[in-house]
Design a protein around this motif. Structure first.
Motif, PDB file in Angstrom:
ATOM      1  N   LEU A   1       0.969  -1.478  -0.513  1.00 25.47           N
ATOM      2  CA  LEU A   1      -0.374   0.181  -0.126  1.00 25.47           C
ATOM      3  C   LEU A   1       1.109   1.486  -0.290  1.00 25.47           C
ATOM      4  O   LEU A   1       0.821   2.344  -0.554  1.00 25.47           O
ATOM      5  CB  LEU A   1      -0.968  -0.098   1.382  1.00 25.47           C
ATOM      6  N   PHE A   2       1.979   1.400   1.219  1.00 29.42           N
ATOM      7  CA  PHE A   2       3.206   2.444   1.289  1.00 29.42           C
ATOM      8  C   PHE A   2       4.289   2.727   0.987  1.00 29.42           C
ATOM      9  O   PHE A   2       4.894   3.175   0.783  1.00 29.42           O
ATOM     10  CB  PHE A   2       2.242   2.925   2.704  1.00 29.42           C
ATOM     11  N   GLY A   3       4.425   1.460   0.183  1.00 31.54           N
ATOM     12  CA  GLY A   3       6.035   0.822  -0.546  1.00 31.54           C
ATOM     13  C   GLY A   3       6.280   1.255  -1.581  1.00 31.54           C
ATOM     14  O   GLY A   3       5.675   1.508  -2.520  1.00 31.54           O
ATOM     15  N   GLU A   4       7.986   1.358  -1.281  1.00 34.75           N
ATOM     16  CA  GLU A   4       8.506   1.600  -2.880  1.00 34.75           C
ATOM     17  C   GLU A   4       7.195   1.690  -4.479  1.00 34.75           C
ATOM     18  O   GLU A   4       7.096   2.191  -5.250  1.00 34.75           O
ATOM     19  CB  GLU A   4       9.161   1.603  -3.142  1.00 34.75           C
ATOM     20  N   PHE A   5       6.847   0.610  -4.697  1.00 31.86           N
ATOM     21  CA  PHE A   5       6.003  -0.084  -6.101  1.00 31.86           C
ATOM     22  C   PHE A   5       4.405   0.099  -5.336  1.00 31.86           C
ATOM     23  O   PHE A   5       3.924  -0.816  -6.133  1.00 31.86           O
ATOM     24  CB  PHE A   5       6.779  -1.129  -5.953  1.00 31.86           C
ATOM     25  N   ALA A   6       4.420   0.998  -4.661  1.00 29.36           N
ATOM     26  CA  ALA A   6       2.857   0.942  -4.374  1.00 29.36           C
ATOM     27  C   ALA A   6       2.016   1.076  -5.798  1.00 29.36           C
ATOM     28  O   ALA A   6       0.606   0.798  -5.011  1.00 29.36           O
ATOM     29  CB  ALA A   6       2.629   1.717  -3.275  1.00 29.36           C
TER      30      ALA A   6
END
Lengths: 360, 505
Positions: A53-58
């Motif tokens: 949800l909020f990572g680098e690849f969201a």
């Protein structure tokens, strides 16, 4: 000494507090499991629940969330009606497959017709396919008193064989150089379940799921049929006394859940999956059972639970690829969720009291 | 006179939210039949469970023949000479009488010796029973004898009997009373729990009356009127149902040649039942439990459908109609089992009002529930029938039995039935509420409703019925005018006592 005491009324607070509590306990137990596998538990849990949800690849994973949640929610909404009435459809996976086969079948039969009626016809065919598959256990139960759990479950394996036969036989892509699998519907615009808004993962199935959630909510809270469904599940004898015909309810509940599962299969095959293939089904029909219970058999709860479960799918895949967690560990993690939910559910109807040892 | 056998002093037992027994004291003497009286929830069962070692008191003490008595479990109580016959039997149908008795004993003798002992005891106390018979074939009265003999074999000093006559015909009750009197004359003390006041007057030497967990008085039943005892139980006076004379109208419900196979292995088959009920008339149907009452109610409510002409409503065939359609035509029913049959336990009173009132009260608009109207209907029932509850959003299972009974009866009565079939209208209901329910039935009849009242309480049936018939093994006796029927005649209509001849040898 701990003692359980039945509450006079089910606790309203615990009814809604147990699912989050179950998620929390699953995280702890899952963390312990991952630690035992030699992975960092905090990072593993964060990978499953936070990074998609909020990572680098969201930007890539967020649309996936809707795509995965949609079939889960559609199927779980249908199942929840039956589960509330005490009608146990365990074979949604099979109805999902049949919906995909009939839906895709109509699309493939009309290829290459370019018309606005193709996609609506596929939707109807998909719903009918799932409905018809669910009618088998329903009619057998009403007519001969068979157990719908066994019949619907066994029909899943029949459906899987049918899927394989179709992918290798009648539906195989004539231009596919002999590879198994049908024509890709993404390349057939009239039949493609395209995104309504580009890049969001929001396809027509999402719209159908939203409608299903709202319709189920209205049915259960406002309509007499919804009342009869709840009544039949809670007090079958009182339901008969009230005038509910049990057979009719079996047909309605199994039929509705079958049609919704069929719809889910149709939207999947015409969109995200794109084609009928041997490994088309990935267990949404079974996971939806967990979603239905995790969502308290309540339409809004199911929508939230579907999104959460989709997150564990996506996060689980991420954890597999980045942390090297085995796929079985992720499935175990999802299973734990239902297990812990059923366990903490006890708090809804019972309270725990600590009793001093009585003096004799 | 005789010595004190069991002395109970200042016994208190509290459960969360309720004090079941509050400083209860009384004595039971050897050789006396002592009645324990009280409404449901007055604390009778808790007190008895303490004596039998099932529950431990929070405070207070008991003494047996002067020695402190605090049984840790039922087997300790039995070892001390306390025996109990429960209201619900714990017998295995597939075993013989002797085998069942052996199962309840700590150290059973060989079956042959036991059979001889059972014969001896049964002859001594006038309780005819063949130890070799299969328990499943016995009548309710005979099953009770098995339980009693099981107790007597332990040679108890104190015999506790919980509502023993609810399953017996009047003749069987007489046999039981003879046995109990003989036991008492031999010095056995009997603690007799019942709310049938006339029986207590006939049998008991002393009575202790419990109300809300407290001992509110004692009396000598032979010298006290049933009404005075009832008022001590309730703590206030209440009106006896009054009936106004009125001529019955046309036939509203007609049942002819109604036969049904037993719906389950433990059910009773109905055999060519026939009767009529006229407008404004109450037909009382008596009989011992398990003689087809539930099946008859199901056939009338529409839960079980039959050939159309077997049930006629205002002359029109109705046997093939389901419950909803019969309700629409004015036939309303109230089954015996409140939780799970008449009402859904986990649903609110509003939802339970909808359960039968949806159609007649106009609670639906094109299939959608008018919840506000349903709630108003539930509130009307609560107000009119004095249902004690925090409100219509309370779950049905949170209500006490009596209050829920008032609700389920009231729910039907307020729908103005043309024909009303009710099974056990006042079962487990306190005296004041029972009087209110009977009055409501009488008022309903006065307004022209045809009422069929199935009950095991003969006093109730005699009080409200115009005509009386009895169910016995699925057959219905011809109906006779209730006025002037003697207890003996009623008993014979109910099938008399099983093995009566043997009893009088």
């Amino acid at each position: 000494m701990l003692r359980l005491e039945k509450r006079p009324q089910p606790s309203r607070i615990w009814t809604w507090a147990t699912p989050p509590l179950a998620v929390l306990v699953t995280m702890i137990a899952g963390g312990a499991l991952f630690a035992a596998l030699g992975k960092d538990p905090v990072e593993a849990i964060a990978t499953i629940f936070w990074k998609p949800l909020f990572g680098e690849f969201a930007f890539y994973y967020r649309p996936q969330l809707l795509i995965k949640a949609t079939p889960l929610i559609l199927i779980a909404i249908g199942l929840s009606l039956g589960f509330r009435a005490g009608v146990w459809n365990i074979g949604a996976e099979g109805q999902y497959i049949l919906g995909a086969l009939t839906g895709a079948g109509v699309g493939l039969a009309l290829y290459p017709l370019d018309s606005a009626v193709v996609f609506p016809l596929m939707i109807i065919a998909g719903a009918l396919g799932g409905w018809a598959w669910a009618m088998i256990p329903a009619l057998l139960k009403v007519r001969f008193g068979t157990n719908e759990i066994l019949v619907s479950l066994m029909l899943v394996y029949v459906a899987e064989q049918l899927l394989a036969a179709m992918a290798l036989g009648p539906m195989r892509n004539p231009d596919g150089h002999g590879f198994p699998g049908s024509r890709n519907l993404r390349d057939y615009p009239s039949a493609h379940n395209a995104e309504i808004i580009e890049g969001t993962g929001m396809h027509w199935g999402v719209a159908a799921a939203v409608i299903a959630v709202i319709a189920a909510y209205v049915l259960l809270s406002r309509h007499i049929l919804g009342f009869q469904i709840r009544l039949a599940g809670q007090a079958p004898r009182a339901a008969r006394f009230s005038g509910v015909r049990p057979g009719r309810l079996v047909l309605v509940c199994l039929g509705t859940s079958g049609a919704l599962a069929g719809l889910a299969g149709m939207f999947e095959v015409a969109g995200p999956a794109g084609q009928v293939s041997i490994d088309f089904n990935v267990g949404y029909g079974f996971t939806a059972i967990i979603v239905a219970f995790l969502g308290r058999l309540h339409p809004v709860g199911i929508a939230l639970a579907g999104l959460l479960m989709a997150l564990t799918y996506i996060g689980g895949e991420m954890a597999q690829s980045t942390l090297g967690l085995p796929a079985a560990a992720i499935q175990l993690f999802q299973g734990m969720l239902l297990f812990f939910l059923l366990a903490v559910d006890l708090l809804t109807n019972y309270r725990i009291r600590i009793r001093k040892k009585e003096v004799a | 006179m005789t010595q004190t056998l069991l002395s109970i002093s200042d016994v208190t037992k509290a459960y969360p939210g309720v004090i079941a027994n509050d400083a209860v004291s009384f004595d039971i003497r050897e050789g006396e039949v002592h009645a324990l009286l009280g409404e449901n929830g007055a604390g009778k069962s808790t007190l008895v469970k303490m004596i039998y070692g099932l529950v431990k008191p929070d405070s207070g003490s008991m003494s047996l023949r002067g020695a402190p008595f605090a049984p840790a479990n039922p087997s300790a109580a039995r070892a001390a000479g306390v025996a109990m016959v429960f209201q619900h039997f714990s017998l295995f149908d597939a075993l013989s009488v002797a085998e069942n008795v052996a199962l309840g004993m700590e150290h059973p003798p060989p079956l042959r010796t036991l059979a001889t002992r059972i014969r001896e005891v049964s002859e001594t106390y006038g309780l005819p029973l063949d130890p070799g018979r299969l328990t499943g074939d016995l009548s309710a009265g005979e099953r009770q004898r098995v339980e009693i003999i099981r107790c007597l074999l332990q040679e108890p000093r104190l015999l506790i009997m919980d509502e023993p006559t609810s399953v017996l015909t009047p003749q069987e009750v007489e046999i039981l009373f003879e046995t109990l009197r003989r036991l008492a004359s031999e010095g056995v003390a009997i603690l007799y729990i019942s709310h049938k006041l006339e029986e207590i007057r006939a049998l008991c030497d002393h009575a202790t009356i419990l109300r809300q967990g407290r001992n509110v008085g004692t009396c000598t039943p032979r010298e006290t009127s049933a009404r005075a005892m009832a008022e001590m139980m309730v703590g206030s006076t209440f009106a006896t149902p009054a009936r106004t004379a009125h001529a019955p109208g046309e036939v509203a419900l007609e049942v002819e040649e109604l036969s049904l196979p037993a719906p389950s292995a433990f059910g009773t088959a109905l055999k060519s039942i026939g009767f009529t009920v006229r407008q404004g008339e109450i037909l009382g149907i008596g009989g011992v439990a398990g003689n087809g009452q539930d099946e008859l109610l199901a056939a009338l409510s529409g839960e079980i459908t039959t050939n159309a002409p077997t049930v006629r409503l205002h002359g029109a065939p109705a046997g093939h109609l389901g419950p909803a359609e019969r309700r629409r035509r004015g036939l309303l029913t109230a089954p015996e089992e409140r939780l799970g049959h008449a009402a859904a336990p986990d649903m609110t009173l509003t939802e339970n009002a909808l359960l039968t009132g949806a159609d007649r009260e106009g609670l639906l608009a094109r299939g959608f529930v008018r919840w506000r109207a349903a709630r108003a209907f539930a509130e009307a029932v609560i107000a009119r029938f004095d249902v004690r509850t925090p409100g219509p959003e309370t779950a049905a299972r949170a209500l006490s039995g009596g209050n829920l009974q008032k609700f389920v009866i009231g729910r039907e009565v307020l729908q103005r039935p043309e024909v009303f079939v009710v099974n056990q209208p006042t079962w487990g209901v306190d005296a004041a509420a029972a009087a209110a329910i009977r009055q409501a039935l009488l008022d309903l009849a006065a307004e022209g409703t045809a009422i069929l009242c199935i009950s095991q309480d003969l006093d109730e049936l005699m009080e409200i019925s115009d005509r009386f018939a009895a169910l016995n093994e699925g057959r219905l006796s011809p109906a006779r005018p209730a006025a002037g029927l003697s207890v003996e005649e009623i008993g014979l209509m109910m099938g008399g006592a099983h093995d009566m001849e043997v009893a009088h040898v």
